[in-house]
Design a protein around this motif. Structure first.
Motif, PDB file in Angstrom:
ATOM      1  N   LYS A  19       0.782  -1.230   0.000  1.00  0.00           N
ATOM      2  CA  LYS A  19       0.000   0.000   0.000  1.00  0.00           C
ATOM      3  C   LYS A  19       0.823   1.295   0.000  1.00  0.00           C
ATOM      4  N   PRO A  20       1.931   1.374   0.706  1.00  0.00           N
ATOM      5  CA  PRO A  20       2.608   2.675   0.698  1.00  0.00           C
ATOM      6  C   PRO A  20       2.922   3.214  -0.703  1.00  0.00           C
ATOM      7  N   LYS A  21       3.251   2.310  -1.618  1.00  0.00           N
ATOM      8  CA  LYS A  21       3.579   2.768  -2.971  1.00  0.00           C
ATOM      9  C   LYS A  21       2.678   2.140  -4.031  1.00  0.00           C
ATOM     10  N   ASP A  22       1.683   1.378  -3.609  1.00  0.00           N
ATOM     11  CA  ASP A  22       0.754   0.705  -4.508  1.00  0.00           C
ATOM     12  C   ASP A  22       1.485  -0.111  -5.571  1.00  0.00           C
ATOM     13  N   LEU A  23       2.428  -0.928  -5.089  1.00  0.00           N
ATOM     14  CA  LEU A  23       3.202  -1.809  -5.972  1.00  0.00           C
ATOM     15  C   LEU A  23       2.955  -3.259  -5.586  1.00  0.00           C
ATOM     16  N   LEU A  24       2.979  -4.149  -6.572  1.00  0.00           N
ATOM     17  CA  LEU A  24       2.934  -5.575  -6.284  1.00  0.00           C
ATOM     18  C   LEU A  24       4.347  -6.008  -5.909  1.00  0.00           C
ATOM     19  N   VAL A  25       4.504  -6.503  -4.691  1.00  0.00           N
ATOM     20  CA  VAL A  25       5.817  -6.857  -4.166  1.00  0.00           C
ATOM     21  C   VAL A  25       5.817  -8.318  -3.755  1.00  0.00           C
ATOM     22  N   THR A  26       6.893  -9.021  -4.080  1.00  0.00           N
ATOM     23  CA  THR A  26       7.098 -10.374  -3.567  1.00  0.00           C
ATOM     24  C   THR A  26       7.929 -10.263  -2.295  1.00  0.00           C
ATOM     25  N   PHE A  27       7.349 -10.744  -1.197  1.00  0.00           N
ATOM     26  CA  PHE A  27       8.044 -10.753   0.082  1.00  0.00           C
ATOM     27  C   PHE A  27       8.483 -12.172   0.402  1.00  0.00           C
ATOM     28  N   ARG A  28       9.637 -12.294   1.028  1.00  0.00           N
ATOM     29  CA  ARG A  28      10.126 -13.569   1.532  1.00  0.00           C
ATOM     30  C   ARG A  28       9.969 -13.569   3.047  1.00  0.00           C
ATOM     31  N   MET A  29       9.387 -14.640   3.569  1.00  0.00           N
ATOM     32  CA  MET A  29       9.141 -14.749   4.999  1.00  0.00           C
ATOM     33  C   MET A  29      10.183 -15.670   5.621  1.00  0.00           C
ATOM     34  N   TYR A  30      10.841 -15.150   6.638  1.00  0.00           N
ATOM     35  CA  TYR A  30      11.841 -15.907   7.399  1.00  0.00           C
ATOM     36  C   TYR A  30      11.334 -16.113   8.807  1.00  0.00           C
ATOM     37  N   GLN A  31      11.847 -17.155   9.447  1.00  0.00           N
ATOM     38  CA  GLN A  31      11.437 -17.448  10.818  1.00  0.00           C
ATOM     39  C   GLN A  31      12.608 -18.037  11.584  1.00  0.00           C
ATOM     40  N   LEU A  32      12.668 -17.692  12.851  1.00  0.00           N
ATOM     41  CA  LEU A  32      13.627 -18.293  13.779  1.00  0.00           C
ATOM     42  C   LEU A  32      12.820 -18.832  14.944  1.00  0.00           C
ATOM     43  N   ASN A  33      12.827 -20.148  15.107  1.00  0.00           N
ATOM     44  CA  ASN A  33      12.105 -20.771  16.211  1.00  0.00           C
ATOM     45  C   ASN A  33      13.015 -20.775  17.431  1.00  0.00           C
ATOM     46  N   LEU A  34      12.510 -20.233  18.509  1.00  0.00           N
ATOM     47  CA  LEU A  34      13.283 -20.124  19.739  1.00  0.00           C
ATOM     48  C   LEU A  34      12.879 -21.174  20.765  1.00  0.00           C
ATOM     49  N   ASP A  35      11.845 -21.956  20.437  1.00  0.00           N
ATOM     50  CA  ASP A  35      11.290 -22.923  21.389  1.00  0.00           C
ATOM     51  C   ASP A  35      11.642 -24.372  21.054  1.00  0.00           C
ATOM     52  N   GLY A  36      12.529 -24.579  20.077  1.00  0.00           N
ATOM     53  CA  GLY A  36      12.922 -25.932  19.709  1.00  0.00           C
ATOM     54  C   GLY A  36      11.993 -26.618  18.716  1.00  0.00           C
ATOM     55  N   GLN A  37      10.893 -25.988  18.361  1.00  0.00           N
ATOM     56  CA  GLN A  37       9.944 -26.567  17.411  1.00  0.00           C
ATOM     57  C   GLN A  37      10.387 -26.224  15.991  1.00  0.00           C
ATOM     58  N   GLU A  38      11.433 -26.845  15.525  1.00  0.00           N
ATOM     59  CA  GLU A  38      12.094 -26.462  14.276  1.00  0.00           C
ATOM     60  C   GLU A  38      11.213 -26.557  13.035  1.00  0.00           C
ATOM     61  N   HIS A  39      10.180 -27.370  13.059  1.00  0.00           N
ATOM     62  CA  HIS A  39       9.357 -27.545  11.860  1.00  0.00           C
ATOM     63  C   HIS A  39       8.083 -26.697  11.873  1.00  0.00           C
ATOM     64  N   SER A  40       7.873 -25.929  12.924  1.00  0.00           N
ATOM     65  CA  SER A  40       6.709 -25.051  12.991  1.00  0.00           C
ATOM     66  C   SER A  40       6.942 -23.831  12.106  1.00  0.00           C
ATOM     67  N   VAL A  41       5.915 -23.473  11.351  1.00  0.00           N
ATOM     68  CA  VAL A  41       6.011 -22.317  10.456  1.00  0.00           C
ATOM     69  C   VAL A  41       4.781 -21.439  10.654  1.00  0.00           C
ATOM     70  N   TYR A  42       5.023 -20.171  10.856  1.00  0.00           N
ATOM     71  CA  TYR A  42       3.958 -19.183  11.002  1.00  0.00           C
ATOM     72  C   TYR A  42       3.217 -19.060   9.675  1.00  0.00           C
ATOM     73  N   GLN A  43       1.896 -19.196   9.713  1.00  0.00           N
ATOM     74  CA  GLN A  43       1.096 -19.286   8.482  1.00  0.00           C
ATOM     75  C   GLN A  43       0.319 -18.024   8.118  1.00  0.00           C
ATOM     76  N   LYS A  44       0.380 -16.983   8.927  1.00  0.00           N
ATOM     77  CA  LYS A  44      -0.493 -15.828   8.709  1.00  0.00           C
ATOM     78  C   LYS A  44      -0.374 -15.264   7.296  1.00  0.00           C
ATOM     79  N   TYR A  45       0.832 -15.010   6.835  1.00  0.00           N
ATOM     80  CA  TYR A  45       0.992 -14.391   5.517  1.00  0.00           C
ATOM     81  C   TYR A  45       0.580 -15.365   4.411  1.00  0.00           C
ATOM     82  N   ARG A  46       0.863 -16.618   4.593  1.00  0.00           N
ATOM     83  CA  ARG A  46       0.455 -17.624   3.617  1.00  0.00           C
ATOM     84  C   ARG A  46      -1.068 -17.660   3.495  1.00  0.00           C
ATOM     85  N   ASN A  47      -1.740 -17.537   4.621  1.00  0.00           N
ATOM     86  CA  ASN A  47      -3.203 -17.582   4.627  1.00  0.00           C
ATOM     87  C   ASN A  47      -3.829 -16.261   4.191  1.00  0.00           C
ATOM     88  N   LEU A  48      -3.152 -15.174   4.435  1.00  0.00           N
ATOM     89  CA  LEU A  48      -3.693 -13.852   4.149  1.00  0.00           C
ATOM     90  C   LEU A  48      -3.632 -13.492   2.672  1.00  0.00           C
TER      91      LEU A  48
END
Length: 122
Positions: free
Chosen positions: A73-102
């Motif tokens: 929205k700030p520039k009204d451009l179609l942007v490809t974002f890359r999502m990175y994650q660092l799990n701090l709780d030892g659950q190495e295979h857990s992935v935050y899904q909000k952006y994937r679902n949104l």
């Protein structure tokens, strides 16, 4: 991971301070602190054209999970974002899904050439 528990890491720095390792060092210290707080994970995103931001994420131990396209929205451009994650709780295979679902268009980029960019020394 699902739900709305987001722990997004964001950073910005004035241009005259770029390429000095300031953000990387600050983020490393923040991650060390967050490991003591019980926060289960942190996420961060970057425009795929901003390789240096992705390098910061890699240098602090974050892993690429997926990409998504957003009408930024700030520039009204179609942007490809890359999502990175660092799990701090030892659950190495857990992935935050909000952006994937949104965002309708999401995918995992194959054959990405990840490399760490060294900070420039003055």
């Amino acid at each position: 991971m699902d739900g709305d528990d987001s722990y997004d890491l964001g950073y910005a720095l004035r241009k005259e301070f770029w390429h000095r390792g300031i953000v990387t060092e600050s983020c490393k210290n923040l991650v060390a602190y967050l490991k003591k707080t019980g926060i289960p994970y942190i996420t961060a995103t970057h425009d795929k054209n901003n390789l240096r931001s992705g390098s910061v994420m890699q240098q602090i131990g974050m892993k690429y999970c997926y990409s998504y396209k957003e009408q930024w929205k700030p520039k009204d451009l179609l942007v490809t974002f890359r999502m990175y994650q660092l799990n701090l709780d030892g659950q190495e295979h857990s992935v935050y899904q909000k952006y994937r679902n949104l965002y309708e268009e999401h995918f995992v980029e194959e054959n990405l050439s990840f490399f760490l960019l060294e900070p420039e020394k003055n």
